[in-house]
Every structure is written in C-alpha cells, then in structure tokens.
Design a protein around this motif. Structure first.
Motif, PDB file in Angstrom:
ATOM      1  N   ASP A   1     131.377 -32.331 -94.033  1.00 55.59           N
ATOM      2  CA  ASP A   1     131.372 -33.763 -93.729  1.00 55.59           C
ATOM      3  C   ASP A   1     130.060 -34.380 -94.197  1.00 55.59           C
ATOM      4  OD1 ASP A   1     133.789 -33.323 -92.556  1.00 55.59           O
ATOM      5  OD2 ASP A   1     133.085 -33.509 -90.490  1.00 55.59           O
ATOM      6  N   SER A   2     130.147 -35.571 -94.750  1.00 57.78           N
ATOM      7  CA  SER A   2     128.941 -36.244 -95.240  1.00 57.78           C
ATOM      8  C   SER A   2     129.159 -37.751 -95.189  1.00 57.78           C
ATOM      9  CB  SER A   2     128.604 -35.796 -96.664  1.00 57.78           C
ATOM     10  OG  SER A   2     129.658 -36.154 -97.557  1.00 57.78           O
ATOM     11  N   VAL A   3     128.081 -38.484 -95.459  1.00 59.72           N
ATOM     12  CA  VAL A   3     128.131 -39.950 -95.493  1.00 59.72           C
ATOM     13  C   VAL A   3     127.415 -40.400 -96.763  1.00 59.72           C
ATOM     14  CG1 VAL A   3     127.501 -42.109 -94.357  1.00 59.72           C
ATOM     15  CG2 VAL A   3     128.130 -40.112 -92.978  1.00 59.72           C
ATOM     16  N   ILE A   4     128.085 -41.257 -97.534  1.00 63.01           N
ATOM     17  CA  ILE A   4     127.469 -41.803 -98.734  1.00 63.01           C
ATOM     18  C   ILE A   4     127.259 -43.309 -98.538  1.00 63.01           C
ATOM     19  CG2 ILE A   4     128.501 -40.062-100.215  1.00 63.01           C
ATOM     20  CD1 ILE A   4     130.533 -42.155-101.150  1.00 63.01           C
ATOM     21  N   GLY A   5     126.275 -43.852 -99.243  1.00 61.65           N
ATOM     22  CA  GLY A   5     126.014 -45.284 -99.207  1.00 61.65           C
ATOM     23  C   GLY A   5     126.336 -45.904-100.547  1.00 61.65           C
ATOM     24  N   VAL A   6     127.201 -46.906-100.533  1.00 62.82           N
ATOM     25  CA  VAL A   6     127.598 -47.610-101.751  1.00 62.82           C
ATOM     26  C   VAL A   6     127.401 -49.101-101.519  1.00 62.82           C
ATOM     27  CG1 VAL A   6     129.461 -48.104-103.380  1.00 62.82           C
ATOM     28  CG2 VAL A   6     129.274 -45.827-102.353  1.00 62.82           C
ATOM     29  N   ASP A   7     126.420 -49.686-102.184  1.00 64.92           N
ATOM     30  CA  ASP A   7     126.128 -51.119-102.076  1.00 64.92           C
ATOM     31  C   ASP A   7     125.895 -51.536-100.622  1.00 64.92           C
ATOM     32  OD1 ASP A   7     125.729 -53.575-103.441  1.00 64.92           O
ATOM     33  OD2 ASP A   7     127.626 -54.290-102.633  1.00 64.92           O
ATOM     34  N   GLY A   8     125.218 -50.676 -99.879  1.00 56.67           N
ATOM     35  CA  GLY A   8     124.898 -50.989 -98.491  1.00 56.67           C
ATOM     36  C   GLY A   8     125.991 -50.646 -97.503  1.00 56.67           C
ATOM     37  N   HIS A   9     127.138 -50.165 -97.942  1.00 58.27           N
ATOM     38  CA  HIS A   9     128.231 -49.771 -97.059  1.00 58.27           C
ATOM     39  C   HIS A   9     128.212 -48.255 -96.869  1.00 58.27           C
ATOM     40  CE1 HIS A   9     129.526 -53.743 -98.335  1.00 58.27           C
ATOM     41  NE2 HIS A   9     130.416 -53.750 -97.365  1.00 58.27           N
ATOM     42  N   GLN A  10     128.350 -47.829 -95.645  1.00 64.94           N
ATOM     43  CA  GLN A  10     128.392 -46.399 -95.352  1.00 64.94           C
ATOM     44  C   GLN A  10     129.844 -45.920 -95.366  1.00 64.94           C
ATOM     45  OE1 GLN A  10     126.236 -45.269 -91.831  1.00 64.94           O
ATOM     46  NE2 GLN A  10     124.337 -46.233 -92.500  1.00 64.94           N
TER      47      GLN A  10
ATOM     48  N   GLN B   1     123.250 -54.913-109.151  1.00 64.88           N
ATOM     49  CA  GLN B   1     122.788 -53.567-109.474  1.00 64.88           C
ATOM     50  C   GLN B   1     123.453 -52.559-108.537  1.00 64.88           C
ATOM     51  OE1 GLN B   1     118.552 -53.009-109.022  1.00 64.88           O
ATOM     52  NE2 GLN B   1     118.451 -51.593-110.735  1.00 64.88           N
ATOM     53  N   LEU B   2     123.864 -51.430-109.103  1.00 65.67           N
ATOM     54  CA  LEU B   2     124.453 -50.378-108.281  1.00 65.67           C
ATOM     55  C   LEU B   2     123.419 -49.825-107.312  1.00 65.67           C
ATOM     56  CD1 LEU B   2     126.549 -48.425-110.931  1.00 65.67           C
ATOM     57  CD2 LEU B   2     127.470 -49.501-108.868  1.00 65.67           C
ATOM     58  N   TRP B   3     123.868 -49.604-106.063  1.00 65.24           N
ATOM     59  CA  TRP B   3     122.986 -49.068-105.022  1.00 65.24           C
ATOM     60  C   TRP B   3     123.712 -47.892-104.385  1.00 65.24           C
ATOM     61  CZ3 TRP B   3     118.148 -51.202-103.957  1.00 65.24           C
ATOM     62  CH2 TRP B   3     117.452 -50.629-102.880  1.00 65.24           C
ATOM     63  N   LEU B   4     123.320 -46.677-104.783  1.00 64.60           N
ATOM     64  CA  LEU B   4     124.037 -45.469-104.395  1.00 64.60           C
ATOM     65  C   LEU B   4     123.076 -44.476-103.765  1.00 64.60           C
ATOM     66  CD1 LEU B   4     125.936 -45.110-107.791  1.00 64.60           C
ATOM     67  CD2 LEU B   4     126.871 -46.097-105.694  1.00 64.60           C
TER      68      LEU B   4
ATOM     69  N   GLY C   1     124.358 -35.187 -96.451  1.00 66.19           N
ATOM     70  CA  GLY C   1     125.107 -34.367 -97.377  1.00 66.19           C
ATOM     71  C   GLY C   1     124.685 -34.608 -98.813  1.00 66.19           C
ATOM     72  N   THR C   2     125.451 -34.044 -99.750  1.00 61.79           N
ATOM     73  CA  THR C   2     125.096 -34.127-101.179  1.00 61.79           C
ATOM     74  C   THR C   2     126.304 -34.491-102.037  1.00 61.79           C
ATOM     75  OG1 THR C   2     125.481 -31.737-101.429  1.00 61.79           O
ATOM     76  CG2 THR C   2     123.219 -32.463-100.914  1.00 61.79           C
ATOM     77  N   THR C   3     127.192 -35.310-101.534  1.00 62.45           N
ATOM     78  CA  THR C   3     128.436 -35.616-102.252  1.00 62.45           C
ATOM     79  C   THR C   3     128.171 -36.262-103.604  1.00 62.45           C
ATOM     80  OG1 THR C   3     129.648 -35.861-100.174  1.00 62.45           O
ATOM     81  CG2 THR C   3     130.607 -36.876-102.133  1.00 62.45           C
ATOM     82  N   LEU C   4     127.401 -37.362-103.630  1.00 62.55           N
ATOM     83  CA  LEU C   4     127.149 -38.048-104.894  1.00 62.55           C
ATOM     84  C   LEU C   4     126.306 -37.205-105.834  1.00 62.55           C
ATOM     85  CD1 LEU C   4     126.488 -41.727-103.671  1.00 62.55           C
ATOM     86  CD2 LEU C   4     128.569 -40.771-104.684  1.00 62.55           C
ATOM     87  N   THR C   5     125.430 -36.405-105.274  1.00 62.22           N
ATOM     88  CA  THR C   5     124.636 -35.504-106.117  1.00 62.22           C
ATOM     89  C   THR C   5     125.529 -34.467-106.778  1.00 62.22           C
ATOM     90  OG1 THR C   5     122.745 -35.800-104.631  1.00 62.22           O
ATOM     91  CG2 THR C   5     122.671 -33.943-106.153  1.00 62.22           C
ATOM     92  N   ASP C   6     126.448 -33.909-105.999  1.00 61.49           N
ATOM     93  CA  ASP C   6     127.363 -32.897-106.543  1.00 61.49           C
ATOM     94  C   ASP C   6     128.293 -33.471-107.596  1.00 61.49           C
ATOM     95  OD1 ASP C   6     126.192 -31.135-104.777  1.00 61.49           O
ATOM     96  OD2 ASP C   6     127.761 -31.330-103.253  1.00 61.49           O
TER      97      ASP C   6
END
Length: 414
Positions: free
Chosen positions: A215-224, A267-270, A275-280
């Motif tokens: 389980d993880s949480v990513i941030g996309v444009d300020g949204h979790q 601008q993209l904000w990621l 966790g490491t979802t976007l990194t992976d």
C-alpha cells in the motif's frame, strides 16, 4: 403561623425595604447596561436564544472579515497579473516584428535587449509580495521567493543573461471559510499562473507487468491518491484520472510506459508521499529531490513556462533566427497570453464571489443584531417608568417607617 411580637414591625419593614432596594438596584443596572437580562434567571429562554444569536453573529462577522481580506488580496494579485499581460502584449509585438523578415541581425539583437528587460519585469511581477511580505504566487509557501533566477552565458550576448527560471513554491491551496461550512479554495500557485503549455511526461519503462508490492500514497498535482497492494498500472491510471487532479494518465501503445499530461497549462507536480510507486514506474527519480524537479532522468518532458517562451524569443533574436521566432516561439507566447487571460478571469470570478459574500454576511449581521436587540435590549420607556414607580414606593416606605419609629422612651416617661 406568625408570632406576634414587639419586634415584628421592625423585621417586616427591614425585609420589605431590602427586597424593594434589590428591585430598584436591578432596574438601575438594566438602565446602566441597556440590557434587559442581567442574570440567566431573569429570562432563561430568552437568555438561551441570546447566547446562540451572539455566537452566530460573531461567526458571521468573521466570515465577512475573511471575504473582505480575500477581495483585497485578489485585487493586489490581479494588478500584477494584468501588468504581466501587458508585458506579454509588448513581447508579442516584438515577436511579430522580428518574424516579418525585414530586420537585420543587428536589429534583432537590439530588440532582444528590450525583450530581456521585459523578461526581468515579468519575473519581478511573479515574485511580487503583499503588504505583509508574503509571496503572491508561491502557493502556501509564502515566505519564499516564488521563482528563482539562474544566470548563464547565452549565444549572441557578451554578458550573462537570465538562462532558467525555476519555481520554488508549491501547489497547495488554502480553504477560507466564508459561510457556515462553506469554503473558498484559494490557489495562487505560480506554476499555473505563469505557465505557457500543457506539460507532458513520457516514461520509457515498460509498466505492463507492474503490480504494487505494498500500500502506498502518491501525490499528483496536490491530490493524494491511495494505491493498494496488487494494483496494476491500469488501476493506477484509473485512480489518477478519477482523482480530480488536472492531470490525465494513459499507457503508451509503443513503450507500454506511463504517460501523463496536464489538462490545462501548468507544471506537473508528482511525488511519492509514502511508498515508491512513481519511482518504480520510472516517473520520478525518488524522494531525494522535491517536486517539480524530481522527474526521472530517462523521462521525456515537454511544455514550459511563459518565462521559457520569452527566453526562447530573446535567444532567437540574439542569433537572428527569424524562422524560430515566427514559428514555435510566437505560438508559445500566444499560449502564455491565453493562459494568463484565463487565470485573470478565474481570479475575477473569485473576487465577485467574495464580494457577494461580503454583502450577504453584512445583511445577515444586521438581521442577527435585530434578533439580539429583540431578545436582550431594554425597553427604555417601560424601564424608566418602572424605576420611577419603584423609587416612589421606596420613598413612601421610608416615610411610613419613619413614622412607625417616631416614638421613643421619652414618650413613656411623662
């Protein structure tokens, strides 16, 4: 049964006098404070209403103050944005003149000098602060300089010029309460206001077989966005598209990589919040760097700011590249102007909403004040009449008591 004694008259007179003095004192206190209710037991029901009305009026006054502060801040921001729009109009005029093919290379170099000064003025507007010293276009990170300038050597110039402009703020927004449980979402991110193009990101890592290991949480444009263990790339794409963020995700049909594009110029904000979802997935390089400059090295990114557009125009003029001026450069300047016009329109709409809330809350405050007056204020005519009657009775009582005590021991010694 009362016991008749010689002290009964004195006791009764003293008791009645004290009781009457208490009523007279209560009446005097009402007139002095101009309030009908001095203690809760005077009128328990009205006292309960009065407390609720006073609490509500305090909240309404706070809502009105919040809306007033917002209108003032919106006015200041709009001034800088309109000034930036005028600068872009002048930049576009120079771009059109430079692209018509009638000017020499030296003429274009002279134009580039003015473009560079306009660029500096544009950066100055983007880094503007309010009367409290808070950055106007840095999101909630108001104590920093919104945009950082890096100087560098530019072909065609003998002195260092502005080479890159990077954003130091964030994309977080403030929620300001302007009515009962009603909030205005105030977003003043500079990487939205001073952006030119839709930003796109193309990853090269094959994500077709990806599954989240935890389980993880990513941030996309300020949204979790919560990612569950076992989610594949298609589930992640669906969650991003349904999150409300101004970003749309898709899978690349050639590389099977995750592609991201903003739905409007920004601008993209990621980031990987946990966790490491976007990194992976090969989107960002990890959490060692802060957004928005934490994108993976192998990821391809396109779409720049209006500063990039003006810098590109200046650089093209310095080297005499009229084809570039009349092509992509002029197109991105037009996009910058269109985006800034849209942001000014959004700000104007927010200003009007805040102004309407000021008017409504002001009227509500007057109505609640009337309700407070009805429940708690004193009827002066009745209060003065009652006090005069009480005073008249008090004087009469003292007169009668004086006559009762006029006999002394000497009367019985004659």
């Amino acid at each position: 049964m009362r016991r008749i004694s010689s002290g009964m008259n004195n006791a009764d007179v003293q008791y009645r006098l004290r009781t009457h003095e208490s009523k007279l004192n209560h009446s005097n206190n009402q007139l002095g404070s101009q309030h009908r209710i001095q203690q809760l037991r005077d009128d328990p029901i009205a006292a309960g209403h009065l407390v609720r009305y006073q609490s509500y009026k305090g909240r309404v006054d706070t809502f009105e103050t919040n809306a007033q502060v917002l209108t003032e801040r919106f006015s200041v921001r709009e001034g800088y944005m309109n000034d930036s729009l005028q600068i872009l109009h002048r930049v576009r005029e120079l771009a059109v003149q430079g692209a018509n093919g009638t000017y020499t290379k030296d003429d274009l170099a002279n134009m580039a000098t003015e473009v560079d000064e306009l660029l500096k003025e544009l950066i100055q507007n983007a880094n503007a602060v309010d009367q409290d010293g808070n950055a106007l276009f840095a999101g909630t990170n108001t104590k920093t300089t919104a945009f950082e300038v890096e100087m560098g050597n530019v072909p065609g110039s003998a002195i260092p010029l502005v080479a890159t402009v990077t954003y130091n703020g964030n994309v977080d927004s403030n929620k300001v309460e302007i009515d009962e449980n009603q909030y205005m979402n105030v977003n003043n991110s500079g990487n939205r206001t001073f952006w030119s193009e839709h930003q796109q990101l193309f990853t090269e890592r094959d994500a077709s077989g990806y599954q989240a290991s935890a389980d993880s949480v990513i941030g996309v444009d300020g949204h979790q966005i919560e990612i569950k263990r076992g989610d594949n790339v298609y589930a992640i794409i669906a969650k991003i598209n349904d999150s409300g963020a101004a970003v749309k995700a898709s899978i690349d049909p050639v590389t099977n990589g995750l592609n991201l594009i903003t739905t409007d110029p920004r601008q993209l904000w990621l980031e990987d919040i946990s966790g490491t979802t976007l990194t992976d997935l090969g989107v960002i390089a990890g959490n060692d760097q802060r957004p928005p400059y934490n994108l993976a090295v192998n990821a391809k990114v396109s779409g720049g700011s209006m500063f990039d557009s003006v810098i590109a125009l200046r650089d093209a003029m310095l080297v005499g590249d009229q084809e570039a001026i009349g092509g992509r450069v002029l197109g991105t300047i037009d996009q910058s102007m269109n985006n800034l016009v849209t942001r000014v329109a959004e700000l104007g709409s927010e200003y009007e909403r805040a102004a309407l809330n000021i008017t409504r809350n002001s009227n509500t405050s007057l109505n609640v004040t009337q309700m407070i007056s009805t429940e708690g204020d004193l009827d002066f005519t009745k209060a003065i009449t009652d006090m005069k009657m009480l005073d008249y009775v008090h004087q009469a009582t003292l007169s009668v008591a004086g006559k009762l005590y006029s006999s002394t021991l000497l009367n019985y010694m004659r």
